[in-house]
Design an enzyme around this catalytic site. Structure first.
Site, PDB file in Angstrom:
ATOM      1  N   GLU A   1       0.864  -1.182   0.000  1.00  0.00           N
ATOM      2  CA  GLU A   1       0.000   0.000   0.000  1.00  0.00           C
ATOM      3  C   GLU A   1       0.900   1.232   0.000  1.00  0.00           C
ATOM      4  OE1 GLU A   1      -2.944   2.314   3.141  1.00  0.00           O
ATOM      5  OE2 GLU A   1      -2.943   0.116   3.142  1.00  0.00           O
TER       6      GLU A   1
ATOM      7  N   GLU B   1      -2.504  11.681   2.595  1.00  0.00           N
ATOM      8  CA  GLU B   1      -3.268  11.155   3.728  1.00  0.00           C
ATOM      9  C   GLU B   1      -3.065  12.057   4.939  1.00  0.00           C
ATOM     10  OE1 GLU B   1      -4.208   6.897   5.862  1.00  0.00           O
ATOM     11  OE2 GLU B   1      -2.137   7.322   5.311  1.00  0.00           O
TER      12      GLU B   1
END
Length: 346
Positions: free
Chosen positions: A158, A163
């Site tokens: 990932e 974010e």
């Protein structure tokens, strides 16, 4: 001519030791030449990007499918289907304005506040991914991300490019992997700073269950102030780029109006873009096969493991995260993605 011939004669009459030394030297030079040729080919391959896909305009959402399951990160969120998203007006696509929104009109109920999570139809094993973004979701209780993820998580990896949570103002780019992927921490070919684990040390280990790190923390690098949240939106957004090749993953951020001239061209060259804010070396300590067949995701959840876990410290005086998110719809007037375009170079 005589001098050249004389040297040749000297070679013919040389001792075996001299011959051995010259043979070794020739072999060393041959190996060096082969290495340099290989290196030149790798460098040329790594940076010879050409435009493969452009996600923009009215067909933007044709490149994605809509995730409607419960949030794996335990957020207070109700992810809508594509039909529901269109009918409620939470998505929009026309020209250079693509909106991926959330409900800012109603008190939430059931699974949580209505929002969107989309996953690309296509998957990649390398690439240069460019996002021209005007607005990202922000506000207490929010947890948005633009990321890449492979199947059989975390075995195929990932990469969280954008974010953050709540009222954060600096982006965090993070790798999450299975065991056996660490960063050395030596050198600093990037401008950001390593995140801090539960032991107070830099998060060099990308393994989701790494000792000394919080659960599923991964190895994260924090960008500069203004690269996330309200400050990002107030300056009109900017451009993010992630370059993923066999020997490294690196990320760039450019505020609106300051991006390099070739970033939207058919053949951009990130080597000319200056120092990235994040850089992760792949190789001996983290093999490239930790990242495979990765899809692109845009999503916005609320509360959950991260945003909810730090809500009290980041948003003091607002009570608990779920109650706040449930009962204050207009707190999420800025909780939407406004995308101009996504470019994928191969």
């Amino acid at each position: 001519e005589r001098r050249l011939w004389s040297r040749h004669q000297h070679d013919q009459n040389a001792t075996p030791v001299c011959k051995t030394r010259r043979q070794k030297k020739r072999k060393q030079m041959a190996r060096l030449t082969a290495y340099l040729i290989t290196l030149a080919c790798v460098v040329a391959y790594t940076h010879a990007w050409s435009l493969s896909q452009n996600f923009s305009g009215s067909g933007f959402f044709d490149n994605f499918n809509f995730f409607t399951d419960d949030d794996p990160t335990h957020g207070y969120v109700n992810f809508l289907s594509e039909q529901e998203a269109w009918s409620t007006g939470l998505i929009y696509a026309e020209g250079d304005k693509i909106i991926i929104g959330s409900d800012n009109q109603n008190v939430a109920s059931g699974r949580g506040r209505n929002s969107i999570r989309i996953t690309s139809n296509d998957a990649w094993n390398y690439g240069l991914f460019v996002l021209d973004l005007v607005n990202m979701p922000t506000g207490c209780g929010t947890w948005p991300a633009w990321w890449l993820v492979g199947p059989n998580w975390p075995n195929s990896g990932e990469i969280d490019i954008i974010e953050g949570v709540n009222n954060q103002n600096a982006d965090q780019t993070t790798l999450h992997t299975s065991d056996g992927c660490t960063m050395s921490g030596e050198g600093k070919p990037f401008t950001g700073t390593w995140g801090t684990g539960s032991n107070g040390q830099p998060t060099y280990d990308c393994y989701i269950n790494a000792p000394g790190e919080y659960a599923n923390q991964g190895c994260g690098i924090i960008g500069g102030g203004g690269s996330y949240g309200t400050p990002f939106n107030q300056q009109g957004g900017g451009v993010y780029a992630l370059e993923w090749v066999g020997s490294y993953i690196r990320a760039f951020y450019f505020p609106r109006g300051s991006y390099p001239g070739d970033i939207f061209a058919n053949s951009p060259n990130p080597d000319n873009w200056g120092t990235p804010y994040a850089y992760f070396a792949l190789g001996g300590q983290c093999s490239a096969n930790h990242f495979q067949n990765m899809n692109m995701v845009f999503d916005l959840t609320f509360c959950g493991d991260w945003a909810g876990g730090v809500f009290g410290s980041m948003c003091p005086g607002l009570g608990d995260c779920q109650t706040y998110v449930q009962n204050n719809p207009h707190a999420f007037d800025s909780a939407y993605w406004w995308v101009n375009q996504v470019l994928i170079y191969q």
